[in-house]
Each structure stands twice: as structure tokens, then as C-alpha cells.
Design a protein around this motif. Structure first.
Motif, short mmCIF file in Angstrom:
data_model
loop_
_atom_site.label_atom_id
_atom_site.label_comp_id
_atom_site.label_asym_id
_atom_site.label_seq_id
_atom_site.Cartn_x
_atom_site.Cartn_y
_atom_site.Cartn_z
N VAL A 28 0.97 -1.19 0.31
CA VAL A 28 -0.04 0.10 0.26
C VAL A 28 0.87 1.49 -0.23
CG1 VAL A 28 -1.87 1.16 1.30
CG2 VAL A 28 -1.82 -1.12 1.29
N ASN A 29 0.96 2.05 -1.08
CA ASN A 29 1.65 3.18 -1.36
C ASN A 29 3.12 3.18 -0.79
OD1 ASN A 29 -0.59 4.52 -2.24
ND2 ASN A 29 -0.93 5.03 0.14
N GLY A 30 3.88 1.86 -1.14
CA GLY A 30 5.34 1.37 -0.78
C GLY A 30 5.54 1.11 0.42
N SER A 31 4.35 0.78 1.32
CA SER A 31 4.42 0.08 2.78
C SER A 31 4.03 -1.38 2.55
CB SER A 31 3.50 0.87 3.84
OG SER A 31 4.36 1.87 4.18
N GLN A 32 4.57 -2.41 3.38
CA GLN A 32 4.05 -3.78 3.23
C GLN A 32 3.50 -4.17 4.29
OE1 GLN A 32 7.61 -5.93 2.11
NE2 GLN A 32 7.24 -5.43 -0.18
N ILE A 33 2.37 -4.98 3.90
CA ILE A 33 1.73 -5.60 5.10
C ILE A 33 1.95 -7.47 5.05
CG2 ILE A 33 -0.47 -6.30 6.64
CD1 ILE A 33 -1.27 -3.42 4.72
N THR A 36 1.11 13.89 6.14
CA THR A 36 1.98 12.99 7.02
C THR A 36 2.50 12.07 5.93
OG1 THR A 36 0.19 11.46 7.28
CG2 THR A 36 0.84 13.71 8.91
N GLY A 37 1.90 11.84 4.62
CA GLY A 37 2.44 10.77 3.85
C GLY A 37 2.18 9.03 4.67
N LEU A 38 1.20 9.20 5.64
CA LEU A 38 0.48 8.00 6.18
C LEU A 38 -0.57 7.49 5.22
CD1 LEU A 38 0.02 8.84 9.90
CD2 LEU A 38 1.83 7.18 8.99
N SER A 39 -0.57 6.19 4.93
CA SER A 39 -1.75 5.64 4.33
C SER A 39 -2.99 5.53 5.24
CB SER A 39 -1.45 4.25 3.69
OG SER A 39 -0.38 4.48 2.62
#
Ligand code: PEP
Ligand code: MN
Length: 338
Positions: free
Chosen positions: A86-91, A158-161
Motif C-alpha cells: 500500500v503506497n510503498g508500505s508492506q503488510i 503526513t504521507g501515512l496511508s
């Protein structure tokens, strides 16, 4: 599937079951034991076999499934763990994902202040309910569309998803325009029309365990989403209702390794709803990370005493920062990072 005959079943009963199997186009294997006969059905797609149609036949004691009732959610479907980007962050990857934010979006200032703080101290995802599933119709129901606007502004700043709950099929289109991840709450885990519609949506789904739901029910709910084509589903243990009253729910730490064994989908822990008490969130988060959770969802509020929902289980900004420090050490101890 296996059909177990009663001890009292006679040859006619067995023949009737055999005929029932053959009429459906499958073959069978009969095993006659000392006490009873067992009939194995061969070549059947177990998911399509109706066990009731066997159990009503005379002489049948029970049927037993060999395979899990879920397919796409199962480890048999793919050996590779699902990693959701998600937008460069992984889960579901090496790092434990952190979802943090208030129970409800209350004001623009409240969500922005929380977003800046949790972004600074280690979260990748900002949570906050705009449509709130409250037990009472007289409680705060959320800001609705306005809340989604505030979340989107917080993401931009903030750039947070962002992740927020969707409660009904009619709201999907609107929520999808704003959110990065759909949350399905515990009260909607078995809302099958909602799950099917989310299976056709374009964003990942964060699916919570039902209020008194079994893990199999949770996996079958995930199956509804997966079977419609949306493969980006994560599961959330958020506690279940038990006879215990000192805590709001009983956080089931067993669920984490059990689900990790049964499914390739990421497993997230929600210790806030799992306990209902802010001072239990730290120890239970640590236990969840130690048990192998792929992420934690933490309720955080700048002023929990003033929160419009779930203040008692919300961490202050300072307590959230302290928790992140503690979780880093626990994650390192189990060869993960956060
Ligand atoms: C929430 O995340 O604020 C919430 C309503 O959770 P649950 O559906 O698990 O009760
Ligand atoms: Mn809440």
C-alpha cells in the motif's frame, strides 16, 4: 469426504450410500472394520458435496471432511505468504506493520495532531472511523463524508496511508474514493453482501474477527472477498466475547499462530478492542508481536478522556511512542523489525 456408518447399519444401508455416491458421478472405497463400516468418497470436489444429503440416509452416523472448507484463503492455495503493498508500505512482509489513530475521526485538529505524532513515532497507516458502528443509536455515529476529507488531508500532510471502516454496500463507492484500505468491523464480519461487494473493489480489505466468531468463520468470510477476485485481504484478531468481565473482550493470542498455519493472508492484532483497557494495550501488543503478528492496530488519541468513542482503550501520544520503543525490542527478539 468420509461417510461413517452406524454400528447397527446393515448391508442395505451401505449399498444405499454407495448408490448415492455413484449417482453423483464419484467412486468410493468401502472399508469394513470390526465394529463399523467407513466409506471414502473419491474424485469429488469436497466444497460442492452436501454432507446433509448423506447424513439423512438410514444407517449413516456422520460425515467427515478431509479438506478445509476454505479454498483461496488456505495454505494449500499458495505456499507463498501474501504481502500487500500500500503506497510503498508492506503488510505481511518482514516488518511488522503499524496502524494507529483514534477510534473515530472527531475533528480536523484531532486527526491531524494524531497523524503527525504517530507518523513521527513509527506508524505507516492512520486509522480513524468516519462511519462508526456503535452499539447504541444515541452514541456518536461518526462524521461521515467530512471525516473522510479530514483523513485524506492527514494523508497528504503526513504521507501515512489511511484505513477506515465501511459499513454498507452503498458507502463503498464513497469510501473507496478516499481510503487506501477498507476496514470491515466485527459487527459486519458476516455481512455477506458487503464482503462480496468488497471482493469486487480495488482496495485491500482489513477484515476483523466477528464478536463471537470462530477462526473458521473468519476464514470463510475472507473467502467471500477472495472468491470475488480481491486477493488483498488481511485478517484481524480483535478479541472475542467470553464469560470474562474484567476485560471488554478476550484477546485470543492463539488466533495468531493458528491463522498463520491455516492461511497465507497477513494477520494483524488489535489489542485495544481485544482488551478495552489502555493499560493492557502495551503488554498484549508485545505478546501479539512475539506470537508472530504481521501488524498491530492501536487506538491513539491526543486526549483519551475527551474521546467520543473508545477513550478507555486509547493510548495517549506519549504512551504510543513508548509502546513503539518496546515493540522494537520484542520484534528484534523474534527476528522481525517494526
Ligand atoms: C474500531 O476499529 O473502532 C471498531 C469499531 O472495531 P470492532 O469492529 O473490532 O469493534
Ligand atoms: Mn474503536
Amino acid at each position: 469426504m468420509i461417510v461413517v456408518m452406524k454400528q447397527t447399519a446393515d448391508a442395505d444401508d451401505t449399498a444405499r450410500v454407495a448408490q448415492h455416491i455413484e449417482e453423483r458421478g464419484f467412486s468410493l472405497h468401502i472399508s469394513k472394520g470390526e465394529a463399523r463400516t467407513i466409506i471414502g468418497i473419491i474424485g469429488a470436489n469436497e466444497h460442492e458435496l452436501d454432507s446433509d444429503s448423506f447424513e439423512v440416509l438410514p444407517g449413516v452416523e456422520k460425515t467427515m471432511r478431509i479438506m478445509q472448507p476454505f479454498k483461496a484463503a488456505s495454505r494449500d492455495f499458495t505456499q507463498k505468504k501474501t504481502v500487500i503493498n500500500v503506497n510503498g508500505s508492506q503488510i505481511g512482509g518482514d516488518r511488522v506493520a503499524v496502524f494507529a489513530g483514534p477510534c473515530s475521526v472527531e475533528t480536523r485538529e484531532q486527526i491531524l495532531e494524531t497523524a503527525y505524532a504517530v507518523a513521527d513515532t513509527g506508524a505507516q497507516f492512520l486509522r480513524g472511523g468516519a462511519f462508526k458502528p456503535r452499539s447504541s443509536p444515541y452514541s456518536f455515529q461518526g462524521l461521515g463524508h467530512e471525516g473522510l476529507e479530514h483523513l485524506a488531508e492527514a494523508r497528504e500532510k503526513t504521507g501515512l496511508s489511511i484505513i477506515t471502516e465501511v459499513m454498507s454496500v452503498e458507502d463503498i463507492e464513497l469510501v473507496e474514493q478516499y481510503t487506501d484500505i477498507f476496514q470491515v468491523g466485527a459487527r459486519n464480519t458476516q455481512n455477506y453482501p458487503l464482503l462480496k461487494a468488497l471482493g469486487r473493489a480495488s482496495k485491500p480489505v482489513f477484515l476483523k474477527r466477528g464478536l463471537a466468531g470462530t477462526l473458521e468463520e473468519l476464514l470463510m468470510s475472507a473467502e467471500y472477498i477472495l472468491s470475488e477476485g480481491n486477493m488483498n485481504v488481511m485478517l484481524c484478531e480483535r478479541g472475542i466475547r467470553t464469560f470474562e468481565t474484567y476485560t471488554r473482550n478476550t484477546f485470543d493470542v492463539n488466533a495468531i499462530p493458528v491463522l498463520q498455519n491455516l492461511t497465507h493472508l497477513p494477520v494483524i492484532a488489535d489489542p485495544a478492542h481485544g482488551t478495552g483497557k489502555w493499560d493492557l494495550v502495551n503488554p498484549i501488543s508485545k505478546s501479539a508481536v512475539a506470537a508472530g503478528a504481521d501488524g498491530v492496530m492501536i487506538e491513539v488519541h491526543p486526549n483519551p478522556a475527551q474521546a467520543k468513542s473508545d477513550g478507555a482503550q486509547s493510548l495517549t501520544l506519549k504512551n504510543f511512542a513508548a509502546l513503539m520503543k518496546d515493540l522494537k525490542r520484542v520484534a528484534a527478539a523474534v527476528d522481525r523489525s517494526i
